[in-house]
Design a protein around this motif. Structure first.
Motif, short mmCIF file in Angstrom:
data_model
loop_
_atom_site.label_atom_id
_atom_site.label_comp_id
_atom_site.label_asym_id
_atom_site.label_seq_id
_atom_site.Cartn_x
_atom_site.Cartn_y
_atom_site.Cartn_z
N LYS A 78 0.83 -1.21 0.00
CA LYS A 78 0.00 0.00 0.00
C LYS A 78 0.87 1.26 0.00
N GLU A 79 1.91 1.24 0.81
CA GLU A 79 2.81 2.40 0.88
C GLU A 79 3.51 2.62 -0.46
N ALA A 80 3.90 1.53 -1.12
CA ALA A 80 4.55 1.64 -2.43
C ALA A 80 3.58 2.25 -3.46
N TYR A 86 5.52 1.12 -8.32
CA TYR A 86 4.65 0.00 -8.66
C TYR A 86 5.37 -1.32 -8.84
N ALA A 87 6.66 -1.29 -9.10
CA ALA A 87 7.42 -2.55 -9.15
C ALA A 87 7.52 -3.13 -7.74
N THR A 88 7.80 -2.26 -6.77
CA THR A 88 7.84 -2.70 -5.37
C THR A 88 6.47 -3.18 -4.92
N MET A 110 -3.35 -4.47 -6.30
CA MET A 110 -2.57 -5.15 -7.33
C MET A 110 -3.07 -4.79 -8.72
N VAL A 111 -4.36 -4.51 -8.86
CA VAL A 111 -4.92 -4.07 -10.14
C VAL A 111 -4.21 -2.80 -10.60
N GLU A 255 9.04 3.69 -10.65
CA GLU A 255 9.94 2.57 -10.93
C GLU A 255 9.70 2.03 -12.33
N SER A 256 9.37 2.93 -13.25
CA SER A 256 9.15 2.53 -14.64
C SER A 256 10.41 1.91 -15.20
#
Length: 341
Positions: A78-80, A86-88, A110-111, A255-256
């Motif tokens: 949730k924090e990420a 989004y990778a984390t 996760m969606v 984190e693209s």
């Protein structure tokens, strides 16, 4: 006389009335009764109940580490999400869903992570699993709904697939056919992106740039278009513009994978080799086994004069047929066959 009254006032055994009791205890009992009560058998119903409580306690204690670990991963996920990492988020939430497949709250987050990571198949799969389920967080529901509305842009429509069947694949459709198709299907984003991608492969960069601009006018955050734009602008030597589109990607996903790799290559082309090295390493940490990431790191090693590191990573990559394809470009840059900067 006083002694007789004092003796008569002293109580006997509370159970049998025996006058000789054991002193020093709150309840007056004789030795025989006290021993009997100490050894009094525990009724079977109480024993069974206590046994059940013990089993439940042992089960709870055995599962506590797993439940605690899952809760930690969920909060990290949730924090990420909150920080657009989004990778984390994908890594943390995957662990949660693996342990608790029915935990819909984790699937909802996760969606979002799947969409931002461009993992569209997982995105649709999770949407199907959540169909009919209530999302209590209204802001989360709104974000998921918005993504679901844009998701069809990432796939060809039935009408385009009918044409693809005629030519056996989307990539085999002639450019001229795309030029005729797009004006009559202006609501579809995918055909324009596919057309732009083909123009890029043909090194028709100017035309590709124009088409991508139109795509981004339809959907400001269309990630595939931003990805090509970041590379296209580097090919056109418009390096500040390349960084602009890299930053657009990173604003959507901090984190693209493609955003970090493209930014590393743009810095290298600017001869800002230290910055290029830093971004290449950051990209490599995201996907250590990805051939594009490995090739980007090899380029960074090359321009930072870390030849042993470059040769080591290239030797390993050349053992893999897929990675060799990406490394062929690096080899051409090293040999001077391909002018990188």
């Amino acid at each position: 006389m006083e002694q007789d009254l004092e003796a008569a006032s002293q109580p006997g055994c509370a159970n049998c009335g025996h006058m000789i009791i054991e002193h020093g205890h709150p309840t007056p009992l004789c030795t025989e009764c006290r021993t009997k009560f100490i050894k009094f058998p525990i009724p079977w119903p109480i024993r069974i109940f206590a046994g059940l409580v013990l089993v439940i306690l042992i089960f709870a204690m055995a599962n506590l580490p797993r439940n605690l670990s899952t809760a930690i991963h969920y909060e990290r996920g949730k924090e990420a999400i909150e920080h657009s990492k989004y990778a984390t988020a994908r890594k943390e939430l995957s662990s949660v869903i693996k342990n608790f497949p029915q935990f819909n709250d984790a699937k909802e987050y996760m969606v979002i992570a799947s969409f931002r990571n461009q993992d569209i198949p997982t995105f649709f799969s999770l949407l199907q699993e959540l169909e009919g389920k209530q999302v209590e967080d209204l802001s989360l529901y709104s974000e998921i709904k918005q993504m679901a509305n844009h998701a069809p842009e990432y796939f060809p429509s039935d009408s385009l697939m009918a044409i693809a069947e005629k030519y056996h694949s989307l990539d085999s459709i002639p450019v001229a056919v795309y030029r005729e198709y797009i004006p009559t299907h202006i609501a579809e984003v995918f055909p324009s992106w596919q057309y732009a991608s083909m123009l890029f492969d043909q090194k028709n960069f100017s035309a590709c740039d124009s088409v991508l601009t139109e795509v981004l006018e339809q959907d400001h955050d269309y990630t595939p278009a931003l990805m090509i734009k970041s590379t296209l602008k580097r090919e056109l030597n418009q390096l500040d513009s390349s960084h602009y589109y890299c930053d657009r990607l990173l604003s959507l996903n901090n984190e693209s994978f493609y955003g970090t790799a493209s930014k590393a290559r743009t810095f290298l082309k600017q001869k800002k080799d230290k910055e290029g090295m830093d971004w290449a390493l950051r990209n490599f940490e995201l996907r250590k086994n990805d051939p594009y990431s490995i090739a980007t790191l090899a380029l960074a090693y090359h321009f930072n004069n870390r030849v042993p590191d470059r040769d080591k990573i290239m030797a390993t990559a050349n053992k893999d047929s897929v990675q060799m394809t990406y490394m062929s470009y690096v080899n051409d840059v090293i040999s001077g066959k391909e002018k990188f900067r």
